[in-house]
Design an enzyme around this catalytic site. Sequence first.
Site, PDB file in Angstrom:
ATOM      1  N   CYS A   1      23.150  39.437 -32.680  1.00 16.17           N
ATOM      2  CA  CYS A   1      22.883  39.758 -31.263  1.00 16.17           C
ATOM      3  C   CYS A   1      21.291  38.774 -31.163  1.00 16.17           C
ATOM      4  O   CYS A   1      20.306  39.816 -30.942  1.00 16.17           O
ATOM      5  CB  CYS A   1      22.816  41.290 -31.171  1.00 16.17           C
TER       6      CYS A   1
ATOM      7  N   CYS B   1      26.130  37.716 -24.943  1.00 17.67           N
ATOM      8  CA  CYS B   1      24.777  38.593 -25.144  1.00 17.67           C
ATOM      9  C   CYS B   1      24.721  39.212 -23.947  1.00 17.67           C
ATOM     10  O   CYS B   1      24.346  38.227 -22.893  1.00 17.67           O
ATOM     11  CB  CYS B   1      23.807  37.727 -25.455  1.00 17.67           C
TER      12      CYS B   1
END
Length: 413
Positions: free
Chosen positions: A167, A347
């Site tokens: 991430c 994201c």
Amino acid sequence: MSNTVRENHFDVVIAGGGAAGIGLAASLRSRNKSLKIAIIEPSDHHYYQPSWTLVGGGAFNVKSSKRLTKNIIPNGVTWLQDAIINFNPDVNQLILKQDKAITYEYLTVAMGIKTDWDAIPGLLETIGKNGVTSNYSYDYAPYTWELVKNLKSGVAIFTQPPLPIKCPGAPQKAMYLSCFEWEKQGMLKNIKVELNNAGSMLFAVADFVPALMDYVKRYNAALNFNCNLISINGEKKTATFEVKDGDGKISQIKKSFDMLHVVPPQSPQECLKNSPIANAGGWVDVNQSTLQHMRYPNIFALGDCCSSPNSKTAAAARKQIVVVAENLLAFRIKKPMPLNYDGYGSCPLTVERGKIILAEFGFGGKLIPTFQWLINPLKATKLAWILKKNILPWLYWNAMLKGKEWLARPSGN
């Protein structure tokens, strides 16, 4: 074949029981219930890690991110609670920590990425106290929120190590959510905020940078690029950074802090490094389109451990699961592999409590928005927040890990 050999031999072995591994097991079972499948995973607990950013922002209960591994293993799949210490792909064999050898017809590797907490001197000694925290941990994400609530003035530093990390948007998301809370409390004007990023840009996909920069300016946050955290002194509340200038010259700078949000460096799992199935960087060496191994055709890999140059996110794994399941089963019966992975990753960039920029993209930074008819992918929206906070966790536990593949096929297939 003896009973012992038969017992330790599987049609498909899945190395790793995280998001990618569990999801793949469920996906394979939904397609072919006759397969003898084993998952090798040492951990008692399974975590929904994408929620930890929200935990650090006071918007999610950390206990909701944790479940027992035994309760999410798909029906009909064997769970081997053990760890792999050696790969022997030439003889289709794995050596496990408890001195057991497992053999397979097909191997899928979904071992995730290792979080190297010990790579920064001083971090292990001070994490969770002295104002040092991280949303990359179930244990410490609640401490982030505690610090944010209580900080009224001083210096708040957020760090991002060299890529790859899981991430990649999470380091700056921690900063935005913290700043939003300080802004709401009327304290932001008293707090010096900075993001120290080992990379050279705010976000790898340029289309999303203008909207992000609007929030950087709103929160008056300083961006320091080519600035990598290398050590911490928790008691003195100082952090040392390695800084590279425009000429490539490297120097060190020490900074004082009142709050330090650390993203630890990350790397391939130890058992993969220097293994026969890894590339020079330690990642499982796959074709980025088919996710089949470059040298061992009965091996596939997915999730954070594979060499595909996509963003390492749970959303990427969700798409890769379908590609590996269909390609493996087709290859098994000597048919052409039907799917190509497009590099999809997502994201959800949490820029304030209640709004998110839903960044979805593939190889080469190509935008691949799922809900472009509903959500503007280049703007911060409330709908994206609702998706991230309320819908995606439910979909994770009840769809992705259950073999339900809504909107999970890669584009163009």
